[in-house]
Write an enzyme that holds these catalytic residues in place. Structure first.
Site, short mmCIF file in Angstrom:
data_model
loop_
_atom_site.label_atom_id
_atom_site.label_comp_id
_atom_site.label_asym_id
_atom_site.label_seq_id
_atom_site.Cartn_x
_atom_site.Cartn_y
_atom_site.Cartn_z
CE LYS A 139 35.31 47.82 37.39
NZ LYS A 139 35.97 47.30 38.62
CB CYS A 143 33.76 44.41 39.71
SG CYS A 143 33.65 44.23 41.52
CD GLU A 200 37.51 43.85 39.02
OE1 GLU A 200 36.71 43.56 39.95
OE2 GLU A 200 37.78 45.02 38.71
#
Ligand code: ACM
Length: 263
Positions: free
Chosen positions: A109, A143, A38
């Site tokens: 995300k 994540c 990331e």
């Protein structure tokens, strides 16, 4: 097929420097699919929106995208990596799949972690899959998305064979939790985490490394150490992820009872 997980310690706010250090690592890889962490171009601990603005890029025009797309073409691999995205002045914590033929797919995300909420907008598109080299179906999540089983489940139901999971992990649970995400969905997963400690103003974060590749049974096929920078490649039989059978009478997907679930 060959799958590579790349673990790295980006230098905060130093995009050019990070791309310069990543490029020789990528040039040395023979693989079909490479997954990097990331925000690998920028680092993670931002102190202001101006810092994000300075390092964020749009795709496909951005300098990092251009460089990595060229490497994906030259080395003939699909590449997934995380970066701060600038979409006309709105910032997302994004990842992108770039294929050797130059086609690409962006994921923004959905579940932002802690101070990310100060700088980024959450993605608002449904979790969906995309096609990597050799027609392999992959899904991306980033994540903290691991905390929400619906993310991996949605990707698997959409047909993902490999979950590509760029990460900057700070909590201690993800690497073990991803065993369940792989097992319950019968998919491979590649968690590409970063290493090191970052300090900016009053914020200090240490990242947990231990990047890993897991099988559809949640077995650890590869796990790196907490602090090394490395790109390691293994062979996987990606067709295994299409078989959802558990016993003669059980199937991880066909036995689901969505009408009884509260989502
Ligand atoms: C995280 O989502 N980067 C912890």
């Amino acid at each position: 097929m060959k799958v590579t997980v790349l673990q790295f310690q980006p230098k905060l706010l130093a995009v050019q420097d990070n791309v310069e250090r990543l490029s020789p690592m990528l040039e040395g890889i023979t693989s079909d699919l490479v997954v990097m962490p990331e925000l690998v171009t920028s680092g993670y601990v931002f102190a202001s929106l101006q810092e994000v603005r300075n390092v964020a890029e749009s795709v496909p025009e951005g300098a990092s995208f251009t460089r990595f797309a060229k490497l994906a073409q030259e080395r003939n691999f699909s590449l997934v990596y995380g970066f701060p995205e600038n979409d006309e002045g709105v910032f997302y914590n994004s990842s992108v799949l770039i294929n050797p033929d130059g086609s690409y797919h962006v994921y923004r995300k959905v579940h932002l972690f802690d101070r990310e909420k100060l700088f980024f907008q959450p993605g608002d598109k449904a979790f969906d899959v995309c096609v990597a080299k050799n027609g392999v179906t992959i899904g991306m999540m980033i994540c903290f998305d691991w905390q929400f089983p619906e993310a991996a489940r949605s990707l698997a139901l959409a047909g993902a064979q490999i979950i590509c999971h760029p990460a900057n992990l700070v909590l201690p649970w993800c690497q073990e939790a991803m065993k369940l995400r792989s097992l319950e969905n019968r998919v491979f997963s590649v968690t590409a985490n970063r290493t090191g400690t970052e300090v900016n103003g009053n914020t200090k974060l240490s990242f947990t490394g231990c990047s890993q590749i897991l099988s559809p049974l949640g077995e650890v096929l590869l796990r790196l150490s907490e602090d090394e920078e490395a790109a390691i490649t293994i062979d996987i039989d990606v067709e295994r992820a299409l078989d959802k059978r558990i016993t003669e009478r059980n199937d991880a997907f066909k036995d689901r009872r969505p009408e009884l679930y509260r989502l």
